[in-house]
Write a protein that holds these residues in place. Structure first.
Motif, short mmCIF file in Angstrom:
data_model
loop_
_atom_site.label_atom_id
_atom_site.label_comp_id
_atom_site.label_asym_id
_atom_site.label_seq_id
_atom_site.Cartn_x
_atom_site.Cartn_y
_atom_site.Cartn_z
N UNK A 135 0.79 -1.09 -0.01
CA UNK A 135 -0.01 -0.17 0.04
C UNK A 135 1.04 1.23 0.26
N UNK A 136 2.15 1.21 0.66
CA UNK A 136 2.80 2.60 0.58
C UNK A 136 3.49 2.61 -0.83
N UNK A 137 3.71 1.57 -1.61
CA UNK A 137 4.23 2.04 -2.81
C UNK A 137 2.93 2.64 -3.64
N UNK A 138 1.84 2.07 -3.53
CA UNK A 138 0.64 2.61 -4.23
C UNK A 138 0.52 4.05 -3.89
N UNK A 139 0.62 4.50 -2.54
CA UNK A 139 0.37 5.82 -2.18
C UNK A 139 1.47 6.65 -2.89
N UNK A 140 2.63 6.34 -3.06
CA UNK A 140 3.41 7.29 -3.69
C UNK A 140 3.29 7.37 -5.38
N UNK A 141 2.94 6.25 -5.87
CA UNK A 141 2.67 6.03 -7.22
C UNK A 141 1.44 6.91 -7.62
N UNK A 142 0.58 7.06 -6.95
CA UNK A 142 -0.74 7.86 -6.84
C UNK A 142 -0.12 9.32 -7.30
N UNK A 143 0.52 9.93 -6.31
CA UNK A 143 1.24 11.11 -6.53
C UNK A 143 2.06 11.20 -7.86
N UNK A 144 2.90 10.29 -8.25
CA UNK A 144 3.54 10.38 -9.35
C UNK A 144 2.47 10.38 -10.62
N UNK A 145 1.63 9.60 -10.53
CA UNK A 145 0.65 9.42 -11.89
C UNK A 145 -0.07 10.73 -11.79
N UNK A 146 -0.47 11.30 -10.75
CA UNK A 146 -1.35 12.86 -10.82
C UNK A 146 -0.56 13.99 -11.31
N UNK A 147 0.84 13.65 -11.03
CA UNK A 147 1.73 14.71 -11.84
C UNK A 147 1.77 14.60 -13.19
N UNK A 148 1.49 13.29 -13.60
CA UNK A 148 1.51 12.96 -15.10
C UNK A 148 0.15 13.29 -15.89
N UNK A 149 -0.82 13.69 -14.97
CA UNK A 149 -2.28 13.96 -15.46
C UNK A 149 -2.96 12.69 -15.87
N UNK A 150 -2.46 11.57 -15.21
CA UNK A 150 -3.43 10.43 -15.55
C UNK A 150 -4.21 10.43 -14.18
#
Length: 197
Positions: free
Chosen positions: A116-131
């Motif tokens: 879940x911690x990996x997913x939390x950080x990936x959400x931030x990354x993909x939000x920055x990429x407009x996904x």
């Protein structure tokens, strides 16, 4: 209706990983879903450079083309030290426009935290990429042995159904949106991956 093109991205490149087996299991479940064309993208199969080159290499171009072709994504990621692998971050950063206005879901794995911690950080990354990241995830606890028979696998199958419901809805809605009007984020053009350098 034209099937939705779903890419299942295998984020770990470590020797002895279980991510390829988990991704294969998920992809098999997704292939039973009507209206989806599923393709696995294994980062271990790409000869990416250690440093970002001035010009994209053939491997980078091929990966970016795969991202561009896909209309929805499932990222299969382990959790390493409460985060996700460097190999996955490197690959994500090779693309930019190709991620925009597309949905991303997650299948994560680890011990107890199920990634879940990996997913939390990936959400931030993909939000920055407009996904657009979808709400529900599939989490595999390796203490349960990965993908065992019995009640644990049935729970995971239910989680897969929910995740695919969300991905299909968002994938079709965003496909229609991109067709009606090109996505424009309003940001000045910039070198890929250099927005904070």
């Amino acid at each position: 209706m034209t099937p939705l093109r779903l890419a299942v991205l295998i984020g770990s490149t470590r020797e002895g990983r279980v991510g390829d087996r988990i991704a294969g299991w998920f992809a098999d479940q997704a292939r039973h879903r009507a209206g989806l064309v599923v393709r696995e993208i294994d980062l271990a199969g790409y000869d990416f450079p250690a440093a970002l080159p001035a010009e994209p290499t053939p491997a980078i171009r091929e990966f970016v083309a795969q991202v561009a072709r896909a209309e929805a994504f499932v990222v299969v990621t382990p959790e390493y030290n409460h985060s996700f692998p460097a190999s996955l971050k490197q690959a994500i950063d090779f693309a930019y426009d190709e991620w925009q206005a597309k949905p991303v879901g997650f299948v994560s794995y680890g011990y107890r935290s199920v990634g879940r911690y990996a997913v939390e950080q990936l959400r931030t990354v993909f939000t920055a990429l407009h996904a657009t990241t979808v709400r529900d995830t599939v989490g595999v606890d390796l203490l349960d042995g990965g993908l065992p028979d019995g009640h644990v696998e049935e729970r995971l199958r239910q989680d897969v159904r929910v995740l695919l419901d969300e991905l299909c809805w968002w994938g079709l809605a965003l496909r229609e949106g991109r067709a009606a009007r090109p996505y424009a984020c309003g940001e000045p053009s910039m070198e890929r991956g250099s927005d904070h350098e």
